[in-house]
Write an enzyme that holds these catalytic residues in place. Structure first.
Site, PDB file in Angstrom:
ATOM      1  N   HIS A  25       0.812  -1.222   0.000  1.00  0.00           N
ATOM      2  CA  HIS A  25       0.000   0.000   0.000  1.00  0.00           C
ATOM      3  C   HIS A  25       0.842   1.267   0.000  1.00  0.00           C
ATOM      4  O   HIS A  25       1.866   1.371   0.672  1.00  0.00           O
ATOM      5  CB  HIS A  25      -0.959   0.005   1.198  1.00  0.00           C
ATOM      6  CG  HIS A  25      -0.253   0.094   2.523  1.00  0.00           C
ATOM      7  ND1 HIS A  25       0.104   1.291   3.104  1.00  0.00           N
ATOM      8  CD2 HIS A  25       0.166  -0.878   3.366  1.00  0.00           C
ATOM      9  CE1 HIS A  25       0.700   1.073   4.249  1.00  0.00           C
ATOM     10  NE2 HIS A  25       0.756  -0.240   4.440  1.00  0.00           N
ATOM     11  N   HIS A  40      12.898  -0.906 -12.123  1.00  0.00           N
ATOM     12  CA  HIS A  40      12.688  -2.344 -12.335  1.00  0.00           C
ATOM     13  C   HIS A  40      12.694  -3.030 -10.975  1.00  0.00           C
ATOM     14  O   HIS A  40      13.702  -2.995 -10.252  1.00  0.00           O
ATOM     15  CB  HIS A  40      13.790  -2.922 -13.229  1.00  0.00           C
ATOM     16  CG  HIS A  40      13.632  -4.380 -13.520  1.00  0.00           C
ATOM     17  ND1 HIS A  40      14.494  -5.051 -14.358  1.00  0.00           N
ATOM     18  CD2 HIS A  40      12.729  -5.296 -13.110  1.00  0.00           C
ATOM     19  CE1 HIS A  40      14.130  -6.324 -14.439  1.00  0.00           C
ATOM     20  NE2 HIS A  40      13.058  -6.494 -13.680  1.00  0.00           N
TER      21      HIS A  40
END
Length: 204
Positions: free
Chosen positions: A129, A138
């Site tokens: 979250h 990446h």
């Protein structure tokens, strides 16, 4: 009768082939390959767009900096790079995923998270979250980011690494495989270990 659904993949290396598999899982039935080096079975970008102006293009380039260059090349001509999300990935309804990003199999992007443009969220990675992932970053396979983590532009978080809640990692950083990041890190460093410590500064 099944309708052919076409897509261009910019990049013919290993990452490009993985992106093509995700495209197929998303219902694309005809893969057209684009590569600046014009490898066998591929054409250069200008040739592709001349013949296929309306076909969407996904980013199949693994290098963060090179992927950014390709993204900017596409945007310059008004071709917004396609976002691909594997059907097995779990994306919260209120998460935001930028154009040109690829979310791979079994990845999770939870509530309030923001994924920038051209990001790779690799297989099995978890973005908890309220995380913020900068453009062209990446997250390697099985990376785990706890809540409210920030990852900077073009940063590479190595396979199996974990980042604890609230930590910030700067831009153009590299986190080595299997690291545990428990404290914030600045721009342009390579960090490794459990806990992760800065090993060197990277040339920009």
């Amino acid at each position: 009768m099944e309708t052919t659904k076409r897509i261009g993949i910019y990049g013919v290396g290993g990452h490009g082939r993985v992106v093509a598999q995700i495209a197929r899982a998303c219902g694309y039935t005809d893969i057209l390959w684009i590569d600046d080096a014009v490898k066998e079975g591929a054409c250069d970008f200008d040739t592709f767009k001349t013949a296929n102006a309306d076909i969407p293009v996904a980013l199949g380039v693994g290098s963060n900096a090179a992927r950014q260059r390709v993204f900017e090349k596409l945007v310059t001509i008004g071709a917004e790079p396609l976002t691909l999300i594997h059907p097995s990935a779990v994306i919260a309804a209120d998460a935001a995923v930028g154009s040109g990003s690829v979310i791979m199999p079994l990845a999770v992007v939870n509530t309030g998270a923001t994924i920038g443009e051209g990001v790779i969220v690799n297989s099995g990675a978890v973005v908890e979250h309220d995380c913020r992932i900068g453009a062209f970053a990446h997250l390697s396979p099985n990376v785990a980011l706890a809540g409210a983590v920030s990852v900077g532009l073009r940063t590479h978080v190595g396979i199996g690494s974990s980042v604890v809640q609230g930590v910030s990692i700067g831009s153009d950083a590299v986190i080595a495989a299997g690291s545990a990041v428990i404290a914030s890190l600045p721009d342009g460093v390579m960090a490794a270990g459990v806990p992760a410590v800065i090993k060197k500064e990277l040339k920009q």
